[in-house]
Design a protein around this motif. Structure first.
Motif, PDB file in Angstrom:
ATOM      1  N   ALA A  61       0.745  -1.078   0.310  1.00  0.00           N
ATOM      2  CA  ALA A  61       0.255  -0.126  -0.057  1.00  0.00           C
ATOM      3  C   ALA A  61       0.904   1.311  -0.064  1.00  0.00           C
ATOM      4  CB  ALA A  61      -0.995  -0.011   1.168  1.00  0.00           C
ATOM      5  N   ARG A  62       0.387   2.425  -0.688  1.00  0.00           N
ATOM      6  CA  ARG A  62       1.200   3.725  -0.764  1.00  0.00           C
ATOM      7  C   ARG A  62       0.252   4.734  -0.569  1.00  0.00           C
ATOM      8  NH1 ARG A  62       5.798   3.754  -5.249  1.00  0.00           N
ATOM      9  NH2 ARG A  62       7.529   3.397  -4.025  1.00  0.00           N
ATOM     10  N   MET A  63       0.596   5.860  -0.081  1.00  0.00           N
ATOM     11  CA  MET A  63      -0.120   7.077   0.087  1.00  0.00           C
ATOM     12  C   MET A  63       0.704   8.122  -0.281  1.00  0.00           C
ATOM     13  SD  MET A  63      -2.083   8.754   3.676  1.00  0.00           S
ATOM     14  CE  MET A  63      -3.464   7.403   3.418  1.00  0.00           C
ATOM     15  N   THR A  64       0.248   8.971  -1.132  1.00  0.00           N
ATOM     16  CA  THR A  64       0.885  10.131  -1.624  1.00  0.00           C
ATOM     17  C   THR A  64       0.759  11.283  -0.397  1.00  0.00           C
ATOM     18  OG1 THR A  64      -0.834  11.032  -2.716  1.00  0.00           O
ATOM     19  CG2 THR A  64       0.406   9.665  -3.866  1.00  0.00           C
ATOM     20  N   SER A  65       1.186  12.454  -0.882  1.00  0.00           N
ATOM     21  CA  SER A  65       1.140  13.567   0.212  1.00  0.00           C
ATOM     22  C   SER A  65      -0.152  14.182   0.071  1.00  0.00           C
ATOM     23  CB  SER A  65       2.123  14.341  -0.249  1.00  0.00           C
ATOM     24  OG  SER A  65       2.188  15.167  -1.536  1.00  0.00           O
ATOM     25  N   ASN A  66      -0.822  14.010  -0.908  1.00  0.00           N
ATOM     26  CA  ASN A  66      -1.983  14.356  -1.321  1.00  0.00           C
ATOM     27  C   ASN A  66      -3.106  13.476  -0.755  1.00  0.00           C
ATOM     28  OD1 ASN A  66      -1.430  16.718  -2.567  1.00  0.00           O
ATOM     29  ND2 ASN A  66      -1.331  15.475  -4.542  1.00  0.00           N
ATOM     30  N   GLY A  67      -2.865  12.435  -0.147  1.00  0.00           N
ATOM     31  CA  GLY A  67      -3.641  11.322   0.415  1.00  0.00           C
ATOM     32  C   GLY A  67      -4.245  10.235  -0.592  1.00  0.00           C
ATOM     33  N   ILE A  68      -3.768  10.162  -1.803  1.00  0.00           N
ATOM     34  CA  ILE A  68      -4.279   9.208  -2.705  1.00  0.00           C
ATOM     35  C   ILE A  68      -3.412   7.879  -2.338  1.00  0.00           C
ATOM     36  CG2 ILE A  68      -4.308   8.359  -5.017  1.00  0.00           C
ATOM     37  CD1 ILE A  68      -4.084  11.478  -5.751  1.00  0.00           C
ATOM     38  N   THR A  69      -4.253   7.083  -2.292  1.00  0.00           N
ATOM     39  CA  THR A  69      -3.857   5.638  -1.722  1.00  0.00           C
ATOM     40  C   THR A  69      -3.877   4.628  -2.964  1.00  0.00           C
ATOM     41  OG1 THR A  69      -6.095   4.874  -1.367  1.00  0.00           O
ATOM     42  CG2 THR A  69      -4.627   5.788   0.482  1.00  0.00           C
ATOM     43  N   THR A  70      -2.797   3.707  -2.904  1.00  0.00           N
ATOM     44  CA  THR A  70      -2.778   2.580  -3.765  1.00  0.00           C
ATOM     45  C   THR A  70      -2.503   1.198  -3.421  1.00  0.00           C
ATOM     46  OG1 THR A  70      -1.704   3.933  -5.592  1.00  0.00           O
ATOM     47  CG2 THR A  70      -1.497   1.780  -5.898  1.00  0.00           C
ATOM     48  N   TYR A  71      -3.144   0.191  -3.653  1.00  0.00           N
ATOM     49  CA  TYR A  71      -2.801  -0.976  -3.197  1.00  0.00           C
ATOM     50  C   TYR A  71      -2.607  -2.266  -3.934  1.00  0.00           C
ATOM     51  CZ  TYR A  71      -5.578   1.218   0.869  1.00  0.00           C
ATOM     52  OH  TYR A  71      -5.904   1.866   2.019  1.00  0.00           O
ATOM     53  N   GLY A  72      -1.764  -3.088  -3.467  1.00  0.00           N
ATOM     54  CA  GLY A  72      -1.554  -4.233  -4.197  1.00  0.00           C
ATOM     55  C   GLY A  72      -2.809  -5.115  -4.310  1.00  0.00           C
ATOM     56  N   ASP A  73      -2.811  -5.667  -5.505  1.00  0.00           N
ATOM     57  CA  ASP A  73      -4.001  -6.708  -5.755  1.00  0.00           C
ATOM     58  C   ASP A  73      -4.443  -7.632  -4.719  1.00  0.00           C
ATOM     59  OD1 ASP A  73      -3.211  -6.659  -9.454  1.00  0.00           O
ATOM     60  OD2 ASP A  73      -4.489  -5.124  -8.089  1.00  0.00           O
ATOM     61  N   SER A  74      -3.329  -8.290  -4.119  1.00  0.00           N
ATOM     62  CA  SER A  74      -3.501  -9.322  -3.344  1.00  0.00           C
ATOM     63  C   SER A  74      -4.324  -8.804  -1.982  1.00  0.00           C
ATOM     64  CB  SER A  74      -2.053 -10.019  -3.065  1.00  0.00           C
ATOM     65  OG  SER A  74      -1.188  -9.290  -2.171  1.00  0.00           O
ATOM     66  N   VAL A  75      -4.130  -7.414  -1.650  1.00  0.00           N
ATOM     67  CA  VAL A  75      -4.774  -7.047  -0.432  1.00  0.00           C
ATOM     68  C   VAL A  75      -5.813  -6.104  -0.497  1.00  0.00           C
ATOM     69  CG1 VAL A  75      -2.432  -7.523   0.594  1.00  0.00           C
ATOM     70  CG2 VAL A  75      -3.150  -5.046  -0.239  1.00  0.00           C
ATOM     71  N   LYS A  76      -6.083  -5.742  -1.556  1.00  0.00           N
ATOM     72  CA  LYS A  76      -7.343  -4.733  -2.091  1.00  0.00           C
ATOM     73  C   LYS A  76      -8.637  -5.347  -1.274  1.00  0.00           C
ATOM     74  CE  LYS A  76      -5.916  -2.970  -6.580  1.00  0.00           C
ATOM     75  NZ  LYS A  76      -6.067  -2.781  -7.758  1.00  0.00           N
ATOM     76  N   GLY A  77      -9.230  -4.478  -0.375  1.00  0.00           N
ATOM     77  CA  GLY A  77     -10.419  -4.771   0.074  1.00  0.00           C
ATOM     78  C   GLY A  77     -10.103  -5.234   1.481  1.00  0.00           C
TER      79      GLY A  77
END
Length: 113
Positions: free
Chosen positions: A49-65
């Motif tokens: 998982a990642r979060m930008t300084s703007n609060g936008i998040t990204t998740y790996g497919d295996s952990v989404k949800g």
């Protein structure tokens, strides 16, 4: 000095939950891209998982949800809430900042079947 210190790992039964914490000093979690990675035994380190300084998040497919990354700007900490854990989630989990790049020492998560 920049320091990232993970905590919250442990042994949990499949289907359970854990919350990992990363205490950050020397840089701001609000103004840097922060993330969580994991590395299982014998495998490469993968983005969770990642979060930008703007609060936008990204998740790996295996952990989404199942996993959620968050931050507390006042405490300068980031968190990873892990729900519905599976044995495949067993790994060392690392806190990370990007540009500049720093890593914590990791915290072990072990999920029993």
């Amino acid at each position: 000095q920049v320091q990232l210190v993970e905590s919250g790992g442990g042994l949990v039964q499949a289907g359970g939950s854990l919350r990992l914490s990363c205490a950050v000093s020397g840089i701001s979690v609000m103004f840097n891209r922060m993330g969580w990675y994991r590395q299982a035994a014998g495998k490469q380190r993968d983005l969770i998982a990642r979060m930008t300084s703007n609060g936008i998040t990204t998740y790996g497919d295996s952990v989404k949800g199942r996993f959620i990354i968050s931050r507390d700007n006042a405490k300068n900490m980031i968190y990873l809430q892990m729900n519905n854990l599976k044995p495949e989630d067993t790994a060392a989990y690392y806190c990370n900042s990007l540009i500049p790049t720093y890593w914590g020492q990791g915290t072990q998560v072990t999920v029993s079947s």
